[in-house]
Motif scaffolding. Structure first.
Motif, PDB file in Angstrom:
ATOM      1  N   ARG A  31       0.571  -1.254  -0.005  1.00  0.00           N
ATOM      2  CA  ARG A  31       0.146  -0.049  -0.076  1.00  0.00           C
ATOM      3  C   ARG A  31       0.949   1.237  -0.008  1.00  0.00           C
ATOM      4  O   ARG A  31       0.598   2.344  -0.609  1.00  0.00           O
ATOM      5  CB  ARG A  31      -0.797   0.049   1.278  1.00  0.00           C
ATOM      6  N   LEU A  32       2.014   1.161   0.631  1.00  0.00           N
ATOM      7  CA  LEU A  32       2.918   2.214   0.559  1.00  0.00           C
ATOM      8  C   LEU A  32       3.290   2.681  -1.096  1.00  0.00           C
ATOM      9  O   LEU A  32       3.360   3.763  -1.352  1.00  0.00           O
ATOM     10  CB  LEU A  32       4.082   1.883   1.360  1.00  0.00           C
ATOM     11  N   ILE A  33       3.727   1.634  -1.666  1.00  0.00           N
ATOM     12  CA  ILE A  33       4.041   1.647  -3.079  1.00  0.00           C
ATOM     13  C   ILE A  33       2.741   2.176  -3.951  1.00  0.00           C
ATOM     14  O   ILE A  33       2.857   3.247  -4.700  1.00  0.00           O
ATOM     15  CB  ILE A  33       4.900   0.661  -3.541  1.00  0.00           C
ATOM     16  N   VAL A  34       1.745   1.604  -3.868  1.00  0.00           N
ATOM     17  CA  VAL A  34       0.624   1.819  -4.634  1.00  0.00           C
ATOM     18  C   VAL A  34       0.272   3.514  -4.599  1.00  0.00           C
ATOM     19  O   VAL A  34      -0.327   3.992  -5.613  1.00  0.00           O
ATOM     20  CB  VAL A  34      -0.768   1.008  -4.057  1.00  0.00           C
ATOM     21  N   GLY A  35       0.294   3.863  -3.280  1.00  0.00           N
ATOM     22  CA  GLY A  35      -0.270   5.393  -3.273  1.00  0.00           C
ATOM     23  C   GLY A  35       0.911   6.362  -3.444  1.00  0.00           C
ATOM     24  O   GLY A  35       0.667   7.583  -3.233  1.00  0.00           O
ATOM     25  N   ALA A  36       2.227   6.001  -4.010  1.00  0.00           N
ATOM     26  CA  ALA A  36       3.367   6.794  -3.906  1.00  0.00           C
ATOM     27  C   ALA A  36       3.557   7.672  -5.434  1.00  0.00           C
ATOM     28  O   ALA A  36       4.299   8.338  -5.505  1.00  0.00           O
ATOM     29  CB  ALA A  36       4.564   6.213  -3.556  1.00  0.00           C
ATOM     30  N   GLU A  37       2.548   7.227  -6.237  1.00  0.00           N
ATOM     31  CA  GLU A  37       2.791   7.974  -7.609  1.00  0.00           C
ATOM     32  C   GLU A  37       4.021   7.928  -8.276  1.00  0.00           C
ATOM     33  O   GLU A  37       4.500   8.479  -9.023  1.00  0.00           O
ATOM     34  CB  GLU A  37       2.244   9.357  -7.427  1.00  0.00           C
ATOM     35  N   GLY A  38       4.578   6.777  -8.064  1.00  0.00           N
ATOM     36  CA  GLY A  38       5.795   6.398  -8.833  1.00  0.00           C
ATOM     37  C   GLY A  38       7.285   6.971  -7.952  1.00  0.00           C
ATOM     38  O   GLY A  38       8.309   6.945  -8.691  1.00  0.00           O
ATOM     39  N   THR A  39       6.820   7.839  -7.108  1.00  0.00           N
ATOM     40  CA  THR A  39       7.951   8.534  -6.446  1.00  0.00           C
ATOM     41  C   THR A  39       9.054   7.724  -5.505  1.00  0.00           C
ATOM     42  O   THR A  39      10.263   8.031  -5.031  1.00  0.00           O
ATOM     43  CB  THR A  39       7.561   9.531  -5.526  1.00  0.00           C
TER      44      THR A  39
END
Lengths: 298, 298
Positions: A31-39
């Motif tokens: 979930r951390l990566i999913v919401g990170a918009e590629g950052t």
């Protein structure tokens, strides 16, 4: 979402989880990566949980005298435990746009589009229950169907919404934005936004995922008119300010990107922003992953 | 879970989200903190999404000739789109334990305990559908009810499970552990685990949240018997190895703590472990928040 494969800034290929439906094995990197918009990394593989196609579906459309009554019907439906699968609000301008675009003759008032999933008896019962709730609140008549071709006909206005909105002002540029507020504040937020759109002389139909308190504006802007461009910016600023004042968020679905970075400190406070920057620095110290989005680290 | 307030290692009080039902405003700090077992901060306030009490509930119990058939019935129920609210497996030893503890006369075979939520007609239909699926697979008879007192009577064995397990070996120490595997591998995993429990001469009833592929062992260990303590450790090691070999996780619910730290690298690989350590270092550089759990940073 069950798991991701992610290329990290250091070149490593990270797996965030196994294929089990749930896990408490360490930090929730998925979930951390999913919401990170590629950052924080580039997602290269997704493992998804699949949902079966329901045995039966009922779907329908229901006019309401006002956005407020429509929102109250949505709240009453959810609170009475009717498991609504989709519940979408089109405001009067969006309905008018779809009438023009799709050659329909819907009443040009706020409308709810609803869909129920389950067994044949279950979806009929749920649709009837929704119809009763709508009628009690002076909405309706609620028209619904279960056959695929009839459901498609009823939902056509919803599916055409984006192109219908564009059709309102040929040649204009379309800007989409969204906010999300507690569902108890949704009617107030939409109504105040409609008033402001009118005061600023803008064209911006509204479409809401009312079950979540989330709604979208399709702003149709003549980019050669600098006063109109300014008015559109003002509308978007005030939309976010209003959502935050109602304990909502500057974006329910669209994300932060660059345009909404300035709102994050106001929405979440500097400790959360500091934590995001610390995580970004820890996983991407050279700022090479979609730099300059969500949170600035330089 | 909508939002948290969290005291961070630097003393700041962080708010992770507003009260909207959904948000894409930056990194998902809520879920990051929830799964962190206190290693990234101390949660001091929670904002929860409430669920209404369903209008109607049906619940029942169903015996099966084997764990495999019980799991197949659970899979068939979920895949046929019956919205089961709870579906729990008790293995034959757990059923025997509850018969002894709660003075019941359940057949001492694997049993599923199920519950359905919805409208009166909906929950009756769902229970009937489940009964048909069970019968088709040579399970049953499925006994179910909708009145609260009858439902409580049927589910009593499930609610008493923990104390019933302890009653199997008075004076023994109870150790609880869990793993989670893809639901398609659950029957195989439970059956192999039962075989190993028998081979090692241990007492460990099994209770599974079969809808998730997750199950728990209640290991009853005589701590004065060093050979038995060793056998229990061996069982737990092999349980995790088996779950990982089936693309599952070393823990579905209980978490990592210290005891399961050694499995994380094998489950997720060193890039994920490195990312967790980097996040831990970034948010708690002095390692003062529940140190030495989940991931070692020194």
């Amino acid at each position: 979402m069950l798991a991701l494969k992610v290329v990290l800034a250091n070149g490593e290929l990270m797996t965030t989880a196994r294929r089990a439906r749930k896990s408490s094995a360490g930090y929730d990197l998925t979930r951390l990566i999913v919401g990170a918009e590629g950052t924080l990394g580039v997602i290269t593989e997704l493992t998804l949980k699949l949902s079966g196609i329901p045995e039966a579906i009922s779907a329908g459309v229901c006019p309401f005298p006002s956005v407020e009554v429509a929102c109250n019907a949505a709240i009453a439906t959810i609170q009475s435990g009717v498991p609504v699968a989709r519940i979408e609000l089109l405001d009067e301008l969006q309905v008018k746009a779809t009438n023009l675009y799709s050659k329909l003759a819907l009443p040009e008032v706020p409308m709810l589009f609803v869909e129920f999933h389950g067994s044949p008896a279950g979806v009929a019962e749920q649709a009837e229950r929704f119809g009763e709730i709508a009628r009690d609140l002076a909405g309706g008549p609620f028209e619904w169907a279960t056959k695929p071709e009839d459901r498609s006909r009823l939902w056509q206005a919803r599916h055409d919404a984006y192109w219908a909105a564009r059709g309102l002002r040929p040649g204009a540029q379309a800007f989409a934005t969204d906010v999300c507020v507690p569902i108890s504040r949704l009617a107030e937020c939409v109504t105040a936004t409609q008033r402001e759109i009118a005061e600023l002389g803008l064209v911006a139909p509204i479409l809401g995922h009312v079950g979540d308190g989330n709604f979208h504006l399709s702003l149709m802007v003549d980019m050669s008119d600098t006063a109109e461009v300014e008015a559109a910016k003002t509308l978007c600023e005030r939309l976010v300010e209003r959502a935050l004042a109602m304990d909502g968020t500057c974006t329910g679905e669209h994300g932060v990107g660059q345009g909404k970075m300035k709102y994050l400190a106001g929405e979440l406070g500097s400790p959360a922003l500091g934590a995001m920057a610390a995580i970004k620095r820890a996983l991407d110290p050279d700022d090479i992953m979609n730099p300059g989005k969500i949170v600035a680290i330089t």
